[in-house]
Design a protein around this motif. Structure first.
Motif, PDB file in Angstrom:
ATOM      1  N   PHE A 239      32.885  33.199  46.634  1.00 45.43           N
ATOM      2  CA  PHE A 239      33.626  34.240  45.922  1.00 45.43           C
ATOM      3  C   PHE A 239      34.761  34.842  46.745  1.00 45.43           C
ATOM      4  N   MET A 240      34.838  34.503  48.016  1.00 48.13           N
ATOM      5  CA  MET A 240      35.748  35.238  48.900  1.00 48.13           C
ATOM      6  C   MET A 240      37.220  34.888  48.714  1.00 48.13           C
ATOM      7  N   ASP A 241      37.536  33.650  48.367  1.00 44.43           N
ATOM      8  CA  ASP A 241      38.944  33.315  48.114  1.00 44.43           C
ATOM      9  C   ASP A 241      39.480  34.114  46.927  1.00 44.43           C
ATOM     10  N   GLY A 242      38.654  34.275  45.919  1.00 44.79           N
ATOM     11  CA  GLY A 242      39.073  35.049  44.752  1.00 44.79           C
ATOM     12  C   GLY A 242      39.195  36.527  45.052  1.00 44.79           C
ATOM     13  N   LEU A 243      38.263  37.048  45.869  1.00 45.45           N
ATOM     14  CA  LEU A 243      38.344  38.461  46.253  1.00 45.45           C
ATOM     15  C   LEU A 243      39.602  38.708  47.078  1.00 45.45           C
ATOM     16  N   LYS A 244      39.884  37.808  47.990  1.00 48.99           N
ATOM     17  CA  LYS A 244      41.100  37.918  48.808  1.00 48.99           C
ATOM     18  C   LYS A 244      42.338  37.908  47.918  1.00 48.99           C
ATOM     19  N   LEU A 245      42.374  37.000  46.958  1.00 52.36           N
ATOM     20  CA  LEU A 245      43.493  36.944  46.018  1.00 52.36           C
ATOM     21  C   LEU A 245      43.625  38.252  45.255  1.00 52.36           C
ATOM     22  N   GLY A 246      42.494  38.793  44.796  1.00 57.53           N
ATOM     23  CA  GLY A 246      42.516  40.038  44.038  1.00 57.53           C
ATOM     24  C   GLY A 246      43.086  41.197  44.833  1.00 57.53           C
ATOM     25  N   ILE A 247      42.681  41.304  46.097  1.00 57.06           N
ATOM     26  CA  ILE A 247      43.181  42.397  46.940  1.00 57.06           C
ATOM     27  C   ILE A 247      44.688  42.274  47.141  1.00 57.06           C
ATOM     28  N   ASN A 248      45.149  41.060  47.409  1.00 54.59           N
ATOM     29  CA  ASN A 248      46.584  40.861  47.623  1.00 54.59           C
ATOM     30  C   ASN A 248      47.410  41.090  46.362  1.00 54.59           C
ATOM     31  N   GLU A 249      46.853  40.775  45.204  1.00 57.10           N
ATOM     32  CA  GLU A 249      47.605  40.876  43.956  1.00 57.10           C
ATOM     33  C   GLU A 249      47.564  42.268  43.341  1.00 57.10           C
ATOM     34  N   VAL A 250      46.474  43.008  43.551  1.00 57.27           N
ATOM     35  CA  VAL A 250      46.358  44.318  42.906  1.00 57.27           C
ATOM     36  C   VAL A 250      47.421  45.288  43.418  1.00 57.27           C
ATOM     37  N   ILE A 251      47.897  45.077  44.633  1.00 63.37           N
ATOM     38  CA  ILE A 251      48.955  45.903  45.216  1.00 63.37           C
ATOM     39  C   ILE A 251      50.220  45.856  44.362  1.00 63.37           C
ATOM     40  N   LYS A 252      50.429  44.741  43.653  1.00 59.92           N
ATOM     41  CA  LYS A 252      51.649  44.546  42.865  1.00 59.92           C
ATOM     42  C   LYS A 252      51.535  45.090  41.442  1.00 59.92           C
ATOM     43  N   LEU A 253      50.328  45.497  41.041  1.00 63.43           N
ATOM     44  CA  LEU A 253      50.080  45.844  39.647  1.00 63.43           C
ATOM     45  C   LEU A 253      50.208  47.337  39.378  1.00 63.43           C
ATOM     46  N   GLN A 254      50.511  47.660  38.118  1.00 58.35           N
ATOM     47  CA  GLN A 254      50.536  49.046  37.657  1.00 58.35           C
ATOM     48  C   GLN A 254      49.668  49.219  36.409  1.00 58.35           C
ATOM     49  N   LYS A 255      48.731  48.290  36.219  1.00 58.60           N
ATOM     50  CA  LYS A 255      47.835  48.333  35.065  1.00 58.60           C
ATOM     51  C   LYS A 255      46.550  47.616  35.418  1.00 58.60           C
ATOM     52  N   LEU A 256      45.600  47.627  34.503  1.00 57.49           N
ATOM     53  CA  LEU A 256      44.332  46.922  34.696  1.00 57.49           C
ATOM     54  C   LEU A 256      44.418  45.533  34.076  1.00 57.49           C
ATOM     55  N   ILE A 257      43.890  44.556  34.787  1.00 56.00           N
ATOM     56  CA  ILE A 257      43.704  43.230  34.207  1.00 56.00           C
ATOM     57  C   ILE A 257      42.239  42.839  34.340  1.00 56.00           C
ATOM     58  N   TYR A 258      41.749  42.122  33.349  1.00 48.42           N
ATOM     59  CA  TYR A 258      40.350  41.721  33.307  1.00 48.42           C
ATOM     60  C   TYR A 258      40.288  40.207  33.435  1.00 48.42           C
ATOM     61  N   GLY A 259      39.952  39.724  34.627  1.00 49.75           N
ATOM     62  CA  GLY A 259      39.867  38.291  34.866  1.00 49.75           C
ATOM     63  C   GLY A 259      40.938  37.822  35.843  1.00 49.75           C
ATOM     64  N   LEU A 260      40.525  37.036  36.827  1.00 50.31           N
ATOM     65  CA  LEU A 260      41.453  36.559  37.853  1.00 50.31           C
ATOM     66  C   LEU A 260      42.482  35.574  37.314  1.00 50.31           C
ATOM     67  N   GLU A 261      42.213  34.971  36.166  1.00 48.51           N
ATOM     68  CA  GLU A 261      43.155  33.983  35.639  1.00 48.51           C
ATOM     69  C   GLU A 261      44.552  34.563  35.441  1.00 48.51           C
ATOM     70  N   HIS A 262      44.625  35.895  35.269  1.00 48.61           N
ATOM     71  CA  HIS A 262      45.915  36.548  35.026  1.00 48.61           C
ATOM     72  C   HIS A 262      46.774  36.642  36.286  1.00 48.61           C
ATOM     73  N   VAL A 263      46.192  36.420  37.463  1.00 49.38           N
ATOM     74  CA  VAL A 263      46.984  36.467  38.701  1.00 49.38           C
ATOM     75  C   VAL A 263      46.985  35.132  39.435  1.00 49.38           C
ATOM     76  N   MET A 264      46.345  34.118  38.870  1.00 47.64           N
ATOM     77  CA  MET A 264      46.361  32.793  39.478  1.00 47.64           C
ATOM     78  C   MET A 264      47.602  32.039  39.040  1.00 47.64           C
ATOM     79  N   ASP A 265      48.142  31.230  39.939  1.00 47.00           N
ATOM     80  CA  ASP A 265      49.294  30.391  39.632  1.00 47.00           C
ATOM     81  C   ASP A 265      48.782  29.110  38.975  1.00 47.00           C
ATOM     82  N   LEU A 266      48.881  29.058  37.654  1.00 42.45           N
ATOM     83  CA  LEU A 266      48.296  27.942  36.900  1.00 42.45           C
ATOM     84  C   LEU A 266      49.341  27.016  36.298  1.00 42.45           C
ATOM     85  N   ASP A 267      50.597  27.187  36.670  1.00 39.01           N
ATOM     86  CA  ASP A 267      51.664  26.335  36.152  1.00 39.01           C
ATOM     87  C   ASP A 267      51.643  24.976  36.833  1.00 39.01           C
TER      88      ASP A 267
END
Length: 267
Positions: A239-267
């Motif tokens: 679970f730690m890679d996802g937690l690390k991603l979440g911490i780094n990405e939440v700094i950029k947000l101004q709202k709540l998102i539910y689910g890591l898929e919204h901050v993953m690069d899936l293109d």
């Protein structure tokens, strides 16, 4: 500049792995922990993975006001996690939440608060990146395989059922699938609950056994074929890679998102 982090739930197995990850990352700085049993102690006194004298608080408000973290990470239980996260957002502290079992109403309340305060929040039913991909693949499959059941398996100390991952998977499947009654129209249960829970015709089955960590199978049925999408976490390190991603990405947000898929690069 390092991200200053407060962690709630340092005694748990997930918390222990999180402490390892945070303290070993040069971009993160663990400045305090919240724990209901060890107020006034330091983290090195209660958790052998940390050698630093990081203070422990039993009162989240005091901790937040004195330490002024950039990010709050909650790995506790639903009731406490909701109150912690609500307080953090009220104080304009970004939050990353791995606690599952929040109700839809609670998520809506936190979402509104995050938007009003323009404060980022990520609630992730599962931090394992493979589990996020499993959910996304299930959403894709449901368009072509509307008959589906979910089997989720977790350790016997998990208190909520079905898991947050299963509920999130169902939420995503519903985006591709119309409600559908499955099974024989006259089926009945000799033992109550044998067919599992049901959401819009999707059956979900929960197993709780020692030796398990976090596992899920999404099984799709069609004429003469089955499609199974499966993910297994054998250790909480997953679970730690996802937690690390979440911490780094939440700094950029101004709202709540539910689910890591919204901050993953899936293109």
């Amino acid at each position: 500049m390092a991200i200053n982090i407060v962690l709630a739930g340092p005694r748990g197995k997930m918390g222990t792995e999180a402490i390892k990850m945070i303290t070993n990352d040069e971009n993160f700085n663990l400045i305090a922990c919240i724990d209901r049993k060890n107020n006034g102690k330091s983290l090195d006194e209660i958790n052998h993975v940390c050698e630093n004298s990081i203070p422990i608080y039993d009162n989240a408000k005091t901790c937040f006001e004195e330490m002024e973290p950039d990010v709050f990470v909650d790995l506790t239980i639903p009731k406490i996690g909701f109150e912690h996260t609500k307080l953090a957002l009220q104080l304009n502290i970004r939050a990353v939440v791995g606690t599952s079992g929040f109700t839809e109403a609670q998520i809506d309340e936190l979402s509104l608060l995050a938007e009003q305060n323009k404060t980022g929040c990520i609630i992730a039913p599962n931090f394992a990146l493979g589990a996020v991909l499993m959910m996304l693949f299930s959403k894709m499959a449901a368009k072509y395989f509307p008959d589906v059941e979910i089997i989720e398996k977790h350790h016997n100390n998990k208190v909520d059922a079905p898991s947050g991952t299963a509920l999130k998977t169902i939420e995503m499947i519903k985006q591709s699938r119309d409600p559908k009654k499955q099974g024989h129209p006259e089926e009945y249960e000799i033992v109550e609950g044998s067919r599992g829970g049901e959401i819009e015709g999707i059956r979900v089955h929960s197993m709780r056994l020692p030796g398990l960590v976090a596992h899920q199978e999404v099984v799709f049925g069609s004429k003469s074929q089955l499609l199974t999408i499966k993910h297994d976490s054998f250790h909480r390190e997953s679970f730690m890679d996802g937690l690390k991603l979440g911490i780094n990405e939440v700094i950029k947000l101004q709202k709540l998102i539910y689910g890591l898929e919204h901050v993953m690069d899936l293109d």
